[in-house]
Design an enzyme around this catalytic site. Structure first.
Site, PDB file in Angstrom:
ATOM      1  N   ASN A  55       0.888  -1.166   0.000  1.00 24.88           N
ATOM      2  CA  ASN A  55       0.000   0.000   0.000  1.00 24.88           C
ATOM      3  C   ASN A  55       0.920   1.209   0.000  1.00 24.88           C
ATOM      4  O   ASN A  55       1.454   1.591   1.035  1.00 24.88           O
ATOM      5  CB  ASN A  55      -0.880  -0.053   1.249  1.00 24.88           C
ATOM      6  N   HIS A  65     -13.057   2.813  -0.125  1.00 26.08           N
ATOM      7  CA  HIS A  65     -12.936   1.905   1.024  1.00 26.08           C
ATOM      8  C   HIS A  65     -13.550   0.537   0.730  1.00 26.08           C
ATOM      9  O   HIS A  65     -13.936  -0.201   1.636  1.00 26.08           O
ATOM     10  CB  HIS A  65     -13.599   2.486   2.303  1.00 26.08           C
ATOM     11  N   ARG A 117      -2.643  -2.224  -3.401  1.00 22.34           N
ATOM     12  CA  ARG A 117      -3.873  -1.474  -3.165  1.00 22.34           C
ATOM     13  C   ARG A 117      -3.883  -0.285  -4.118  1.00 22.34           C
ATOM     14  O   ARG A 117      -2.952   0.515  -4.132  1.00 22.34           O
ATOM     15  CB  ARG A 117      -3.898  -0.971  -1.728  1.00 22.34           C
ATOM     16  N   ARG A 127      -9.934  16.084   5.081  1.00 24.11           N
ATOM     17  CA  ARG A 127     -10.809  16.326   3.922  1.00 24.11           C
ATOM     18  C   ARG A 127     -12.177  16.818   4.395  1.00 24.11           C
ATOM     19  O   ARG A 127     -12.663  16.386   5.435  1.00 24.11           O
ATOM     20  CB  ARG A 127     -10.972  15.043   3.105  1.00 24.11           C
ATOM     21  N   GLU A 179      -7.751  -4.722   5.275  1.00 23.53           N
ATOM     22  CA  GLU A 179      -7.725  -4.574   3.817  1.00 23.53           C
ATOM     23  C   GLU A 179      -6.613  -5.419   3.206  1.00 23.53           C
ATOM     24  O   GLU A 179      -6.751  -5.960   2.111  1.00 23.53           O
ATOM     25  CB  GLU A 179      -7.549  -3.096   3.458  1.00 23.53           C
TER      26      GLU A 179
END
Ligand code: ADP
Length: 402
Positions: A17, A185, A97, A245, A383
């Site tokens: 990742n 996600h 990822r 964000r 993940e």
């Protein structure tokens, strides 16, 4: 659960990742996780944190600038850790990822030059992640030229949304050229859904809302194991406020910033991606732990806004999914903040939630009462494990090809 122990024929898989200045990595032999680690401060003052799972030994040490001046140099580190922990093994597949797979990728893919060129087109849609994910792929191709390279997308789980949840009310040509509500996600939501399918099949097949609350945050409406709605849209800016964000914003604000404040596209991007959310509201930090520890009114209000928006979106997601049977909290905040979970769930009896404050405070995985109509769960997402499963499957298929 007993940990899987690998055999010599199990493929060695590296999960990557890659971020702008960091690489998170995981080494697996079959289902057995060998090493988990991350390198931060690439190109500046790099640092390695890693854990060897079998021995439990951990490392946390600075790296020399040379050892990790870029992604490619840094990949020598997981390779060295593999040689130390499992001598004789070589990396056979790398699972990456990748945040954005656009319209075309509803499943993980084996990467080639054409697909890589296609994925580059999504850089402007996820500027915090996509270019760095792709830099990680290029580095891994150089470092492991014989390994199968697989991309697993955060958008893929959402690609079968009903049209009304996939579109904006813009002239149709924009939808046709890919201006859509992608959702992100997805690897986390897929992992949670699969885990529920194994352990609580009724919850997996019912009306489910998952709140993934980390530095990035979104919620997903899932019915019969399929995503049918997400709070995130075209980019990973929409929906809930996040660490830095803004979350949902009237597009008129962007017009105002351009016309009245003279901000350029770059200025606005920097503002909305990096200086807003919890950081912007609190003026203190993007980090929930720091905000919870602070007693400034601004830190309190940042948490108030975060909680308010989650509750608002919970109502919307429950409406999308046609009611609610199960609510799952996950991600760094969802898994760890007893305060945020309690504040989201309080007073939601009208939605069928009877919250159990004692279970929540004790860190239990079921935090609703036994007679609650809606089960509220806390689940750890993974993940990387999801990427491993996809990569192992594609590696098996590639091996089976004549
Ligand atoms: P990312 O989206 O980068 O993967 P994580 O899922 O790791 O992020 O979530 C990071 C967030 O989780 C941070 O805001 C951090 O403060 C928060 N967090 C982690 N542990 C706790 C805790 N014990 N209490 C409150 N918040 C926590």
């Amino acid at each position: 659960m007993t940990a899987a122990v690998s055999g010599k024929d199990d493929p060695t898989i590296l999960i990557l990742n890659a971020g702008s200045s960091s690489i998170k990595f995981d080494l697996y032999a079959g289902e057995e996780e060998l090493v988990r680690g991350q390198i931060e401060g690439l190109g500046a003052t790099p640092r390695l944190q890693a854990k060897v799972l079998r021995s439990g030994l951990s490392t946390d040490r600075p790296l020399s600038a040379d050892e990790a001046h870029d992604h490619q140099a840094a990949l020598a580190i997981p390779l060295k850790l593999l040689e130390e922990t499992a001598p004789g093994r070589t990396v056979q597949a790398v699972g990456h990822r990748v945040v954005h797979g656009g319209v075309d990728y509803a499943e993980p893919v084996v990467l080639d030059d054409a697909i890589l060129a296609h994925l580059k087109r999504f850089n402007p849609l996820a500027p915090l992640h996509q270019p760095h994910n792709l830099a990680g792929i290029l580095a891994a191709r150089q470092a492991f030229p014989d390994a199968l390279q697989v991309a697993c997308f955060d958008t893929a789980f959402h690609r079968r949304h009903p049209w009304v949840n996939d579109t904006f009310a813009l002239p149709r040509e924009f939808y046709d050229e890919g201006v859509r509500r992608y959702g992100f996600h997805g690897l986390s939501y897929e992992y949670i859904t699969e885990t529920l399918r194994e352990r609580m099949p009724e919850a997996a097949s019912g009306r489910l809302v998952v709140a993934h609350l980390g530095n990035g945050a979104s919620m997903c409406a899932i019915r019969e194991g399929r995503s049918i709605g997400s709070t995130m849209g075209f980019t990973a800016l929409d929906g809930l406020p996040m660490g830095t964000r803004c979350g949902q914003l009237d597009p008129g604000v962007v017009l105002y910033l351009m016309t009245e404040k003279g901000l350029s596209a770059n200025d606005i991007s920097d503002l909305l991606y990096k200086r807003s959310g919890l950081r912007g509201l609190s003026g203190l930090s993007h980090d929930m732990r720091e905000l919870e520890a602070s007693d400034t009114p601004e830190a309190r209000q940042a948490i108030d806004y975060f909680v308010f928006r989650i509750r608002r979106e919970l109502g919307a997601m429950a409406a999308v999914v046609g009611g609610l049977d199960t609510l799952v909290f996950t991600g760094g905040i969802g898994e760890n903040s007893t305060t945020v979970r309690a504040r989201v769930c309080e007073g939601l009896e009208w939605l069928g939630i009877r919250f159990d404050a004692g279970r929540n405070a004790a860190g239990e995985s079921l935090i609703s009462t036994n007679n609650s109509k809606v089960q509220v769960l806390v689940m750890r997402t993974n993940e990387e494990a999801m990427i491993r499963r996809h990569t192992a499957r594609l590696f098996g298929q590639a091996g089976a090809r004549p």
